[in-house]
Design a protein around this motif. Structure first.
Motif, PDB file in Angstrom:
ATOM      1  N   ALA A 144       7.159  -2.843  -8.622  1.00 21.53           N
ATOM      2  CA  ALA A 144       6.543  -1.595  -9.582  1.00 21.53           C
ATOM      3  C   ALA A 144       5.727  -0.674  -8.875  1.00 21.53           C
ATOM      4  N   TYR A 145       5.895   0.802  -9.013  1.00 20.67           N
ATOM      5  CA  TYR A 145       5.001   1.805  -8.761  1.00 20.67           C
ATOM      6  C   TYR A 145       4.886   2.640 -10.070  1.00 20.67           C
ATOM      7  N   GLY A 146       3.548   3.220  -9.659  1.00 20.99           N
ATOM      8  CA  GLY A 146       2.982   4.182 -10.679  1.00 20.99           C
ATOM      9  C   GLY A 146       2.207   3.355 -11.726  1.00 20.99           C
TER      10      GLY A 146
ATOM     11  N   ILE B  93      13.996  -3.720  -4.963  1.00 24.70           N
ATOM     12  CA  ILE B  93      14.159  -2.576  -5.594  1.00 24.70           C
ATOM     13  C   ILE B  93      12.853  -1.828  -6.149  1.00 24.70           C
ATOM     14  N   GLN B  94      12.641  -0.580  -5.922  1.00 21.95           N
ATOM     15  CA  GLN B  94      11.448   0.072  -6.359  1.00 21.95           C
ATOM     16  C   GLN B  94      11.770   0.608  -7.938  1.00 21.95           C
ATOM     17  N   LEU B  95      10.910   0.605  -8.710  1.00 21.25           N
ATOM     18  CA  LEU B  95      10.896   1.385 -10.018  1.00 21.25           C
ATOM     19  C   LEU B  95       9.610   1.684 -10.706  1.00 21.25           C
TER      20      LEU B  95
ATOM     21  N   LEU C  44      -3.894   8.152 -14.176  1.00 17.72           N
ATOM     22  CA  LEU C  44      -4.502   8.214 -15.477  1.00 17.72           C
ATOM     23  C   LEU C  44      -5.803   7.231 -15.344  1.00 17.72           C
ATOM     24  N   LYS C  45      -7.002   7.866 -15.997  1.00 19.59           N
ATOM     25  CA  LYS C  45      -8.146   7.107 -15.968  1.00 19.59           C
ATOM     26  C   LYS C  45      -8.414   6.651 -17.530  1.00 19.59           C
ATOM     27  N   LEU C  46      -8.892   5.483 -17.512  1.00 18.68           N
ATOM     28  CA  LEU C  46      -9.334   5.144 -18.982  1.00 18.68           C
ATOM     29  C   LEU C  46     -11.033   5.741 -19.176  1.00 18.68           C
TER      30      LEU C  46
ATOM     31  N   VAL D   4       3.247  -1.901   3.680  1.00 27.71           N
ATOM     32  CA  VAL D   4       2.692  -0.526   3.390  1.00 27.71           C
ATOM     33  C   VAL D   4       4.184   0.287   3.320  1.00 27.71           C
ATOM     34  N   ASP D   5       4.109   0.975   2.160  1.00 28.51           N
ATOM     35  CA  ASP D   5       5.186   1.735   1.855  1.00 28.51           C
ATOM     36  C   ASP D   5       5.305   3.266   2.131  1.00 28.51           C
ATOM     37  N   THR D   6       6.377   3.786   2.452  1.00 31.96           N
ATOM     38  CA  THR D   6       6.346   5.214   2.988  1.00 31.96           C
ATOM     39  C   THR D   6       7.822   5.801   2.806  1.00 31.96           C
TER      40      THR D   6
ATOM     41  N   GLY E 236      -1.586   2.385  -4.909  1.00 33.09           N
ATOM     42  CA  GLY E 236      -1.885   3.907  -4.558  1.00 33.09           C
ATOM     43  C   GLY E 236      -3.264   4.304  -4.346  1.00 33.09           C
ATOM     44  N   PRO E 237      -4.297   3.381  -3.687  1.00 36.60           N
ATOM     45  CA  PRO E 237      -5.615   3.922  -3.941  1.00 36.60           C
ATOM     46  C   PRO E 237      -5.835   5.098  -3.026  1.00 36.60           C
ATOM     47  N   SER E 238      -6.726   5.930  -3.518  1.00 36.22           N
ATOM     48  CA  SER E 238      -6.909   7.281  -2.824  1.00 36.22           C
ATOM     49  C   SER E 238      -8.320   7.029  -1.877  1.00 36.22           C
ATOM     50  N   LYS E 239      -9.069   5.881  -2.313  1.00 33.04           N
ATOM     51  CA  LYS E 239     -10.264   5.679  -1.531  1.00 33.04           C
ATOM     52  C   LYS E 239     -10.721   4.436  -1.258  1.00 33.04           C
TER      53      LYS E 239
ATOM     54  N   LEU F   2       0.866  -1.179  -0.102  1.00 30.10           N
ATOM     55  CA  LEU F   2      -0.133   0.074   0.013  1.00 30.10           C
ATOM     56  C   LEU F   2       0.878   1.462   0.108  1.00 30.10           C
ATOM     57  N   GLY F   3       0.608   2.020  -1.061  1.00 30.57           N
ATOM     58  CA  GLY F   3       1.499   3.247  -0.859  1.00 30.57           C
ATOM     59  C   GLY F   3       0.853   4.461  -0.282  1.00 30.57           C
ATOM     60  N   THR F   4       1.546   5.449  -0.207  1.00 31.46           N
ATOM     61  CA  THR F   4       1.208   6.538   0.874  1.00 31.46           C
ATOM     62  C   THR F   4       1.700   8.016   0.270  1.00 31.46           C
TER      63      THR F   4
HETATM   64  N1  LIG Z   1      10.143   4.672  -5.287  1.00 33.35           N
HETATM   65  C1  LIG Z   1       9.814   5.673  -5.754  1.00 33.35           C
HETATM   66  O1  LIG Z   1      10.241   6.895  -6.056  1.00 33.35           O
HETATM   67  C2  LIG Z   1       8.036   5.860  -5.588  1.00 33.35           C
HETATM   68  C3  LIG Z   1       7.681   6.840  -6.695  1.00 33.35           C
HETATM   69  C4  LIG Z   1       6.262   6.940  -6.838  1.00 33.35           C
HETATM   70  C5  LIG Z   1       5.709   6.193  -5.957  1.00 33.35           C
HETATM   71  N2  LIG Z   1       6.138   5.289  -4.910  1.00 33.35           N
HETATM   72  C6  LIG Z   1       5.239   4.476  -4.166  1.00 33.35           C
HETATM   73  O2  LIG Z   1       4.499   3.736  -5.052  1.00 33.35           O
HETATM   74  C7  LIG Z   1       2.875   4.258  -4.544  1.00 33.35           C
HETATM   75  C8  LIG Z   1       2.078   4.067  -5.649  1.00 33.35           C
HETATM   76  O3  LIG Z   1       2.563   5.103  -6.686  1.00 33.35           O
HETATM   77  P1  LIG Z   1       1.582   6.140  -7.458  1.00 33.35           P
HETATM   78  O4  LIG Z   1       0.616   6.835  -6.507  1.00 33.35           O
HETATM   79  O5  LIG Z   1       2.311   6.801  -8.505  1.00 33.35           O
HETATM   80  O6  LIG Z   1       0.574   5.018  -8.222  1.00 33.35           O
HETATM   81  P2  LIG Z   1      -0.367   5.087  -9.212  1.00 33.35           P
HETATM   82  O7  LIG Z   1      -1.279   3.677  -9.147  1.00 33.35           O
HETATM   83  O8  LIG Z   1       0.375   5.406 -10.706  1.00 33.35           O
HETATM   84  O9  LIG Z   1      -1.317   6.176  -9.176  1.00 33.35           O
HETATM   85  C9  LIG Z   1      -2.445   6.259  -7.906  1.00 33.35           C
HETATM   86  C10 LIG Z   1      -3.389   7.038  -8.411  1.00 33.35           C
HETATM   87  O10 LIG Z   1      -4.345   6.183  -9.287  1.00 33.35           O
HETATM   88  C11 LIG Z   1      -5.752   6.251  -8.989  1.00 33.35           C
HETATM   89  N3  LIG Z   1      -6.106   4.953  -8.682  1.00 33.35           N
HETATM   90  C12 LIG Z   1      -5.435   3.753  -7.925  1.00 33.35           C
HETATM   91  N4  LIG Z   1      -6.149   2.792  -7.753  1.00 33.35           N
HETATM   92  C13 LIG Z   1      -7.510   3.128  -8.460  1.00 33.35           C
HETATM   93  C14 LIG Z   1      -8.473   2.139  -8.614  1.00 33.35           C
HETATM   94  N5  LIG Z   1      -8.484   1.106  -8.186  1.00 33.35           N
HETATM   95  N6  LIG Z   1      -9.415   2.922  -9.353  1.00 33.35           N
HETATM   96  C15 LIG Z   1      -9.324   3.894  -9.701  1.00 33.35           C
HETATM   97  N7  LIG Z   1      -8.224   4.836  -9.602  1.00 33.35           N
HETATM   98  C16 LIG Z   1      -7.326   4.494  -9.038  1.00 33.35           C
HETATM   99  C17 LIG Z   1      -5.969   7.139  -7.803  1.00 33.35           C
HETATM  100  O11 LIG Z   1      -5.935   8.472  -8.448  1.00 33.35           O
HETATM  101  P3  LIG Z   1      -7.257   9.474  -7.822  1.00 33.35           P
HETATM  102  O12 LIG Z   1      -6.667   9.634  -6.598  1.00 33.35           O
HETATM  103  O13 LIG Z   1      -6.996  10.634  -8.821  1.00 33.35           O
HETATM  104  O14 LIG Z   1      -8.481   8.740  -8.002  1.00 33.35           O
HETATM  105  C18 LIG Z   1      -4.312   7.181  -7.276  1.00 33.35           C
HETATM  106  O15 LIG Z   1      -4.199   8.465  -6.262  1.00 33.35           O
HETATM  107  C19 LIG Z   1       3.031   5.454  -3.703  1.00 33.35           C
HETATM  108  O16 LIG Z   1       1.972   5.846  -2.988  1.00 33.35           O
HETATM  109  C20 LIG Z   1       4.361   5.273  -3.210  1.00 33.35           C
HETATM  110  O17 LIG Z   1       4.484   4.724  -2.078  1.00 33.35           O
HETATM  111  C21 LIG Z   1       7.380   5.084  -5.013  1.00 33.35           C
END
Ligand SMILES: NC(=O)c1ccc[n+]([C@@H]2O[C@H](COP(=O)([O-])OP(=O)(O)OC[C@H]3O[C@@H](n4cnc5c(N)ncnc54)[C@H](OP(=O)(O)O)[C@@H]3O)[C@@H](O)[C@H]2O)c1
Length: 308
Positions: free
Chosen positions: A197-199, A172-174, A205-207, A42-44, A273-276, A13-15
């Motif tokens: 994998a993150y991001g 390794i996070q990427l 992005l939304k479809l 949980v990742d922070t 990274g769910p926000s809800k 879980l991302g924060t």
């Molecule tokens: N190592 C690093 O440098 C690094 C970099 C970035 C992130 N991370 C870690 O990876 C985690 C995730 O990264 P990220 O936030 O970039 O991830 P992401 O999955 O690309 O983006 C998260 C956003 O996607 C939307 N989302 C996520 N799940 C959804 C779902 N089931 N349905 C609809 N929309 C959804 C939400 O946007 P809305 O809020 O707009 O709905 C959410 O805020 C971070 O929280 C962090 O802990 C690490």
């Protein structure tokens, strides 16, 4: 993860948006649901949220620590990323042995038995001697039974070369999504299933759904319009995949991101990274579907999207 698993089977879980688009009450709801679902990772990071508001420095980790104390929990597996000196999105960081050990004590105190992984967060250095000092801190990290890790490393080759004598089993996070992937840059130096994998939603992005000012991608300052062409091609891949009626249909970006990440042969886990709470549930639902149904054909089409 099991050695024979065909796909990555860990979620974290991302924060990154906590204290930014996700307030404390919502963060607590997310943690409640995550924990109730049996998830523990949980990742922070020290610099979350990276919203350039100095008053928010270390706010995400504070929410997490408060939830841990409020719930008396000791079996979370917290991944902390350290080194940043502010949350202003600048490259200022400190990765000396003494600073890393000071922060190790700090996070051992803050998270107690919940502390699981300790990662260097962002390293632009190309000086092998300086990086070796960071490895000396990792020796103490590993000696305390904590997993060492890397994230945002500009010169992974130097880390890999030093590691030929230290032999750490780094996590390794990427960044890895259908739009952009850092896997090739790291895979040139690190083999095996060691990547998280993150991001996977390319930052939100939304479809189909519309964006508003609280949308993650807008808060981060990206323009979703730039990706219209790629999104259309993803929709075409999905439409084709949905002709197979023997598995749940695809309709959302998080499903695409999970397929694209989990099927990668070097992926050990995925940061979500769910926000809800509803997003958290839909993420967990689809992650379960991935264990029951085969989406390898979709993975291959998504990989092809980036070749053409
Ligand atoms: N190592 C690093 O440098 C690094 C970099 C970035 C992130 N991370 C870690 O990876 C985690 C995730 O990264 P990220 O936030 O970039 O991830 P992401 O999955 O690309 O983006 C998260 C956003 O996607 C939307 N989302 C996520 N799940 C959804 C779902 N089931 N349905 C609809 N929309 C959804 C939400 O946007 P809305 O809020 O707009 O709905 C959410 O805020 C971070 O929280 C962090 O802990 C690490």
């Amino acid at each position: 993860m099991s050695a024979n698993s065909p796909i990555a089977d860990e979620l974290m879980l991302g924060t990154a948006m906590w204290g930014w688009t996700v307030d404390k009450a919502r963060a607590f709801q997310l943690l409640d649901a995550w924990y109730a679902a049996g998830q523990r990772k949980v990742d922070t990071a020290t610099n979350y949220p990276i919203d350039r508001n100095p008053a928010h420095f270390r706010l995400a980790e504070r929410f997490l620590a408060e939830w841990i104390i409020a719930n008396g929990v000791s079996d979370l597996r917290v991944n902390i990323k350290v080194g940043s000196l502010n949350n202003l999105h600048t490259p200022d960081h400190l990765l000396t042995r003494s600073f890393l050990l000071m922060m190790l004590d700090e996070y051992s105190y803050l998270f107690g038995d919940n502390l699981h992984t300790y990662m260097v967060h962002w390293d632009n250095r190309d000086d092998e001697k300086q990086i070796e000092e960071t490895f000396q801190a990792f020796e103490e990290v590993a000696a305390r039974g904590i997993q060492p890790g890397l994230s945002g490393i500009r010169h992974p080759g130097i880390y890999a070369s030093l590691n030929s004598s230290f032999k750490f089993d780094f996590d390794i996070q990427l960044k890895h999504n259908v739009i952009q992937s850092d896997v090739p840059r790291y895979a040139a130096h690190f083999s095996g299933r060691c990547f998280y994998a993150y991001g996977i939603n390319a930052g939100g992005l939304k479809l189909r759904e519309a964006y508003d000012e609280k949308s993650s991608i807008k808060a981060r300052g990206a323009d979703p319009g730039k990706f219209a062409g790629k999104l259309q091609r993803i929709r075409e891949v999905i439409a084709q995949a949905n002709q197979n009626k023997n598995r749940p249909p695809l309709n959302a970006m998080h499903q695409v991101g999970l397929i694209h990440a989990t099927y990668h042969p070097q992926m050990k886990g995925v940061l979500v990274g769910p926000s809800k709470p509803a997003q958290l549930e839909s993420t967990l639902d689809f992650f379960r579907s991935l264990r029951q149904c085969d989406y390898r054909d979709v993975f291959e089409e998504l990989v092809n999207l980036n070749k053409n």
